[in-house]
Scaffold this motif. Structure first.
Motif, PDB file in Angstrom:
ATOM      1  N   VAL A  53       0.849  -1.324  -0.095  1.00  0.00           N
ATOM      2  CA  VAL A  53      -0.079  -0.031   0.083  1.00  0.00           C
ATOM      3  C   VAL A  53       0.942   1.300   0.203  1.00  0.00           C
ATOM      4  O   VAL A  53       1.463   1.395   1.019  1.00  0.00           O
ATOM      5  N   ALA A  54       1.110   1.914  -1.109  1.00  0.00           N
ATOM      6  CA  ALA A  54       1.851   2.913  -1.414  1.00  0.00           C
ATOM      7  C   ALA A  54       1.263   4.166  -1.170  1.00  0.00           C
ATOM      8  O   ALA A  54       0.085   4.628  -1.866  1.00  0.00           O
ATOM      9  N   GLU A  55       1.638   5.021  -0.228  1.00  0.00           N
ATOM     10  CA  GLU A  55       1.189   6.455  -0.200  1.00  0.00           C
ATOM     11  C   GLU A  55       2.068   7.443  -0.809  1.00  0.00           C
ATOM     12  O   GLU A  55       2.918   7.492  -0.354  1.00  0.00           O
ATOM     13  N   VAL A  56       1.555   8.193  -1.865  1.00  0.00           N
ATOM     14  CA  VAL A  56       2.214   9.313  -2.420  1.00  0.00           C
ATOM     15  C   VAL A  56       1.760  10.571  -1.492  1.00  0.00           C
ATOM     16  O   VAL A  56       0.612  10.975  -1.856  1.00  0.00           O
ATOM     17  N   PHE A  57       2.535  11.272  -1.019  1.00  0.00           N
ATOM     18  CA  PHE A  57       2.574  12.248  -0.430  1.00  0.00           C
ATOM     19  C   PHE A  57       3.329  13.524  -0.437  1.00  0.00           C
ATOM     20  O   PHE A  57       4.478  13.565  -1.080  1.00  0.00           O
ATOM     21  N   ALA A  58       3.146  14.790   0.148  1.00  0.00           N
ATOM     22  CA  ALA A  58       3.935  15.827  -0.082  1.00  0.00           C
ATOM     23  C   ALA A  58       4.039  16.489   1.478  1.00  0.00           C
ATOM     24  O   ALA A  58       2.783  16.594   1.906  1.00  0.00           O
ATOM     25  N   TYR A  59       5.104  16.659   1.805  1.00  0.00           N
ATOM     26  CA  TYR A  59       5.102  17.667   3.111  1.00  0.00           C
ATOM     27  C   TYR A  59       4.557  18.872   3.098  1.00  0.00           C
ATOM     28  O   TYR A  59       3.962  19.430   4.169  1.00  0.00           O
ATOM     29  N   THR A  60       4.358  19.515   1.968  1.00  0.00           N
ATOM     30  CA  THR A  60       3.771  21.016   1.909  1.00  0.00           C
ATOM     31  C   THR A  60       2.223  20.806   1.737  1.00  0.00           C
ATOM     32  O   THR A  60       1.618  21.848   1.814  1.00  0.00           O
ATOM     33  N   CYS A  61       1.457  19.697   1.586  1.00  0.00           N
ATOM     34  CA  CYS A  61       0.290  19.541   1.475  1.00  0.00           C
ATOM     35  C   CYS A  61      -0.391  19.419   2.608  1.00  0.00           C
ATOM     36  O   CYS A  61      -0.228  18.524   3.409  1.00  0.00           O
ATOM     37  N   PRO A  62      -1.322  20.345   2.957  1.00  0.00           N
ATOM     38  CA  PRO A  62      -2.075  20.270   4.306  1.00  0.00           C
ATOM     39  C   PRO A  62      -3.033  18.956   4.537  1.00  0.00           C
ATOM     40  O   PRO A  62      -3.163  18.313   5.413  1.00  0.00           O
ATOM     41  N   HIS A  63      -3.345  18.339   3.346  1.00  0.00           N
ATOM     42  CA  HIS A  63      -4.163  17.120   3.438  1.00  0.00           C
ATOM     43  C   HIS A  63      -3.451  15.958   3.971  1.00  0.00           C
ATOM     44  O   HIS A  63      -3.896  15.297   4.734  1.00  0.00           O
ATOM     45  N   PHE A 118       6.023  17.753   8.923  1.00  0.00           N
ATOM     46  CA  PHE A 118       4.516  18.305   8.673  1.00  0.00           C
ATOM     47  C   PHE A 118       4.405  19.499   9.704  1.00  0.00           C
ATOM     48  O   PHE A 118       3.580  20.320   9.410  1.00  0.00           O
ATOM     49  N   ALA A 119       4.702  19.141  10.846  1.00  0.00           N
ATOM     50  CA  ALA A 119       4.161  20.180  12.093  1.00  0.00           C
ATOM     51  C   ALA A 119       4.904  21.417  11.744  1.00  0.00           C
ATOM     52  O   ALA A 119       4.486  22.441  11.870  1.00  0.00           O
ATOM     53  N   ALA A 120       6.216  21.653  11.425  1.00  0.00           N
ATOM     54  CA  ALA A 120       6.959  22.737  11.122  1.00  0.00           C
ATOM     55  C   ALA A 120       6.337  23.393  10.117  1.00  0.00           C
ATOM     56  O   ALA A 120       6.337  24.572  10.054  1.00  0.00           O
ATOM     57  N   ILE A 121       5.661  22.948   9.072  1.00  0.00           N
ATOM     58  CA  ILE A 121       5.137  23.617   7.881  1.00  0.00           C
ATOM     59  C   ILE A 121       3.713  23.963   8.142  1.00  0.00           C
ATOM     60  O   ILE A 121       3.302  25.215   8.138  1.00  0.00           O
ATOM     61  N   HIS A 122       2.963  23.062   8.804  1.00  0.00           N
ATOM     62  CA  HIS A 122       1.561  23.312   8.974  1.00  0.00           C
ATOM     63  C   HIS A 122       1.130  23.528  10.499  1.00  0.00           C
ATOM     64  O   HIS A 122      -0.279  24.071  10.500  1.00  0.00           O
TER      65      HIS A 122
END
Length: 229
Positions: A53-63, A118-122
């Motif tokens: 189960v691969a999750e494609v994510f982005a650190y800048t993405c709030p979702h 994630f926390a540092a950005i959002h």
């Protein structure tokens, strides 16, 4: 915006894609729980019978930031034949955020650094969304549990990182990823959903449908009849 649209938007366009009979899953409907990926391949090589189960994510993405704790809890409940794999979205040949993910892996600090980025950005605002490599490196070096020297060296190791960035980019491209977070099961099924809960429920349904088939136990051979006297 560097972060792509949430993958649940794919549900609205799923009807545009034809059915893939060869990838049909029993009890599930393409265009509802998943979209089949022609020629799809998993991100990682796993042992036979294991489902990625691969999750494609982005650190800048709030979702992605909001989804991460829920996904982590969900992954801990996966059956033994399934494994969650994280894949950073790569938005360019040399994406600094994706580079940070692979550098954290290489320096054995991903478990500590992943939620902190994630926390540092959002949440705390310690890092801007357009942070460069130097800013990310300086931030990571201050986090307890991160080997600052090891992380910095990994961030600068082009020979190791550029092939990984290219491979992650190619995985997202061939998996037809149009938004983050996106879930791809076994490299062949892009999961659809209209909420985080629905997305995870559909992913689990696909994982269950790909469970190794149980073989019926062999029947014991009949004992020969005792000779009559």
């Amino acid at each position: 915006m560097r972060a792509l649209l949430l993958s649940m938007a794919l549900l609205l366009t799923a009807a545009l894609f034809p059915a893939h009979a060869q990838a049909a899953l029993p009890g599930l409907t393409e265009g509802v729980q998943y979209r089949a990926i022609d020629g799809g391949q998993p991100y990682q090589a796993l042992p036979p019978g294991m489902v990625e189960v691969a999750e494609v994510f982005a650190y800048t993405c709030p979702h992605c930031a909001h989804f991460a704790p829920t996904l982590d809890a969900w992954a801990k409940q996966l059956p033994p034949h399934a494994k969650l794999v994280l894949v950073p979205g790569v938005f360019g040949r040399d994406d600094d955020w994706a580079r940070a993910f692979f550098a954290a892996q290489a320096s054995k600090s991903l478990a500590v650094l992943h939620p902190r980025l994630f926390a540092a950005i959002h949440e705390t605002g310690e890092l801007p969304r357009n942070a460069d490599r130097a800013q990310i490196t300086a931030f990571a070096g201050k986090i307890p549990g991160v080997n600052a020297a090891s992380f910095k060296a990994a961030m600068q190791n082009d020979a190791a990182l550029l092939p990984k960035l290219k491979y992650a980019y190619e995985f997202s491209a061939r998996s037809q990823v149009e938004g983050t977070p996106s879930l791809i099961v076994a490299g062949r099924y892009l999961i659809l959903g209209n909420s985080y809960e629905n997305l995870l429920a559909n992913a689990r349904a696909v994982v269950n449908a790909l469970a190794p088939k149980k073989t019926a136990p062999a029947k014991a051979a009949a004992k020969p009849a005792a000779p009559r006297s």
